[in-house]
Design an enzyme around this catalytic site. Sequence first.
Site, mmCIF file in Angstrom:
data_model
loop_
_atom_site.group_PDB
_atom_site.id
_atom_site.type_symbol
_atom_site.label_atom_id
_atom_site.label_comp_id
_atom_site.label_asym_id
_atom_site.label_seq_id
_atom_site.Cartn_x
_atom_site.Cartn_y
_atom_site.Cartn_z
ATOM 1 C CG ASP A 37 55.745 92.214 72.723
ATOM 2 O OD1 ASP A 37 56.584 93.118 72.871
ATOM 3 O OD2 ASP A 37 54.910 92.213 71.819
ATOM 4 C CG ASP A 73 60.188 96.953 70.608
ATOM 5 O OD1 ASP A 73 59.664 96.280 71.487
ATOM 6 O OD2 ASP A 73 60.025 96.730 69.402
#
Length: 493
Positions: A100, A318
């Site tokens: 992440d 993202d």
Amino acid sequence: MAAATNHCRLLRLFLFILLFTTTTTTTPLVSSNAIFSLKYRYEGTNRSLNSLRAHDTNRLRMFSDVDLPLGGSGTPDSSGLYYARIGIGTPSKSYYMQVDTGADVTWVNCIQCTDCPQRGYHGIELTLYDPKDSLTSRTVSCGEKFCMEVSGGLLTGCAADSNLSCNYAELYGDGGSSTGYFVNDIIQYGQISGDLQTTASNGSVSFGCSAGEFLDQASSDYALDGLLGFGKSNWSTISQLALSGRVSKMFAHCLDGENGGGIFAIGQIVKPKVNTTNLIPSQPHYNVNLTAVKVGDDYLSLPSNIFEAGGRKGAIIDCGTTLAYLPAFIYEPLVSQILAQQPSLDLRTVQDLYSCFQFSESLDDGFPNVTFYFQNSLQLEVLPHEYLFPVDNLWCIGWQNSGNQSRDKMNLTLFGDLVLLNKLVLYDLENQTIGWTPYNCSSSIEVKDEQSGTVHLVGAQDLPTSASSGTVVPIVTGFLLVLLGCCFWSPNR
């Protein structure tokens, strides 16, 4: 699961656990590159569109104010996250970690976790980390610099020379959390040693020993061992390894939207060449200045200050988010111009969320390309077959209206997997830049070892989905991760 600096760290535990652990040290292998094998977390599954939207909606809450093989697919119809398998401890044990870029704190489920599943995605055998089983594990004290940086200062009740443990609580926008205490241990990864070759290497990293898992993993179908944070802060995994001289503070990923898998490498990418733009200073995520939007041959008419509403600046990159979210004043004219190419379409709403239609001809011939322009002449072109995704016998529009979110997210511009697939995305934290270029993510890239000056090929890899898979997938210097799903997925998505 990316924990936002101001909104995810809402609670700190002030329960102090006194833990003494015997530690040993290892001589560092200085290198600038590393590789992780990456895998797509939901490959072969059929998560509902509702769950995808819920995942992204929760993700939006977060944004409201070495060589690793890659596997899986980041397309909305298949869903997903990317994960890597790394080794932790001495002797090393394998752990499957969600990768992440929106998260700073790395954590792994620990022996204290009583509710953690024993098996996860595709029957993968999950492992609880036990600090007592590792000769190189030690508890991070509350007086250490790392603890004070993560906590924003000295924890209440802690003296600078205290041996009390550094406790943490990461709370995410979807209600998930990770709570526990920090430990320091050796992580094992693959160091690039030749073309398409790696050798074992390691580095010392401080990470959370979690007594409670993230709620999004409550279903064992999608469970993993923890989270590998590649955010911008000084305490993310990439920053810690770079600070110790193990790797360069730059990495890249290439998510294969056609075949699944891809590349995640740490180090200086010399081929392909990537044009970059500056990251916006003082932002917690990877924010960039968006300057214009073009649909086909027509530029949208947009006010000059639209990307600075509410103190939020620019567009967020993202890969942990599945779709792409645009403010209403971009979304509405953009979608209107796309659909104007085919005025006879019969639009339908699927699962009360997505605008869909039947279309039997070539998508790329029937609809316009969408191009986003950024500072320094960087552009991001999205083709129709990338922003339209199949659901049953329909094609659905991947662009989403962030104006339908709550007020604090109404002007959010967030680019997820929808626009990041089939592109090599480069993050250069040393120079505070980011960039990308269209690329065949099932091929290879060239990574330079800054210590020796040699350049080596790093190829796309994939993690096996079998529960009986054997060795630890290498993280290489060139640093590689095998991803499952999307590398930028966060707990708040």
